[in-house]
Design a protein around this motif. Structure first.
Motif: not given
Length: 350
Positions: A103, A135, A137-138
């Motif tokens: 990340s 990132d 994903q976050i």
């Protein structure tokens, strides 16, 4: 006598003479030109070769030579902030798992900082914020956190004598704002997903103890560096703050205790302060180790071997105003799991 004559020495320039006088080059030229015939006037950004002297106001000269520029006694300067200023705050973070970055994020914001020296209080308003690198994903989590952070877009802080955060003076207004954000922007998420419910509950606790939370927030620790105890110059590494506490970036809800050391020096017309930090001598990382064993031990072959490193450099002008600071932080459980943060804060010119 309305003027005195300054004999030009080898190496003299308009800039050097003006600096010694404490005036601008334009003021220097305008006064000189008003006292000499046309053939001796200066109409360029350099001294013509045929001009051997410059006319100066008499109070700036003694015995045919300029009085020396008043030397600044840096040992008596109080470090801090100007009354009104804007700072650019850049934060870049990376999380490494099994030795590889999983990340990477970078955000940038502008802070309007209004410091009141009399009351030793400061008002901070976040004027703008943008995500430089996020990132994927976050991203959903970040969108929620950005809504939450609207609560603290304006802070009124009481500082300690050493310029660290003591208390939040507008906490009542912030709590009212937080309740409105929870209901208007976060309630549906809280009802839909227990994960966000846990996050909101955590921020409930943080805002209820906001003064303590800001005191342990690494960004506010970096910006509100303990300036009051700094001696200038200080060439050997000297303890500045002992057993400071901040939040862990690897293990949420856990704390890290560290000792902070500094050195300082004067370089031309600025003050440079270098700081370093490491885990506090009397602090044990047992709670962090317990979190590691519970969440990571089965995934990472290496044993827990905690370390915390902070290195920073602060630059102040000759008035003691903070102009720039850059800090690097590394928090590691071992060589396979660690976090790196870079915090860069820069005074924006008016």
């Amino acid at each position: 006598m309305e003027f005195t004559k300054y004999d030009i020495r080898e190496g003299s320039t308009l800039e050097s003479i003006a600096k010694e006088n404490g005036v601008s080059v334009k003021e220097l030229i305008d006064f000189h030109n008003s006292k000499v015939p046309l053939t001796q006037q200066i109409h360029s950004d350099y001294i013509p070769l045929h001009i051997k002297a410059i006319m100066l106001k008499p109070e700036l000269q003694k015995s045919g030579q300029l009085t020396k520029q008043i030397e600044v006694d840096f040992s008596k300067i109080i470090l801090g902030f100007k009354k009104q200023a804007q700072y650019k705050v850049e934060i870049a973070t990376s999380l490494f798992f099994l030795g590889k970055p999983i990340s990477e994020n970078k955000i940038e914001s502008i802070w309007a900082v209004d410091y009141d020296q009399t009351s030793n209080t400061v008002q901070i308003e976040v004027l703008g914020k943008k995500n430089i690198k996020i990132d994927g994903q976050i991203k959903p989590l970040l969108e929620v956190v950005e809504k939450i952070n609207k609560t603290t877009e304006f802070l009124h802080l009481q500082l300690n004598p050493d310029k660290t955060v003591k208390d939040v003076l507008n906490v009542k207004q912030l709590l009212e704002k937080w309740e409105n954000i929870k209901f208007d922007e976060l309630k549906s998420l809280e009802l839909e997903d227990d994960y966000f419910k846990v996050i909101i509950k955590a921020y409930d606790e943080e805002f209820t103890n906001l003064s303590k939370s800001l005191q342990m927030n690494i960004l506010y620790q970096i910006f509100f560096y303990p300036q009051g105890a700094i001696k200038i110059p200080m060439h050997k590494s000297t303890l500045l703050a002992e057993n400071k506490k901040t939040m862990s970036q690897l293990f949420p809800q856990q704390h890290i205790h560290y000792d902070l050391n500094y050195r300082s020096k004067v370089l031309e017309d600025e003050i440079q302060v270098a700081c370093t930090a490491s885990p506090a001598k009397n602090w044990k990382s047992d709670l962090l180790q317990g979190e590691y064993k519970k969440n990571y031990a089965q995934l990472i072959p290496d044993h827990f071997h905690f370390d915390y490193v902070l290195e920073g450099k602060y630059i102040y002008d000759s008035q003691g105003v903070l102009r720039q600071c850059k800090n690097y932080i590394k928090e590691q459980a071992n060589d396979k799991l660690f976090y790196i943060g870079e915090y860069n804060i820069t005074l924006l010119e008016e």
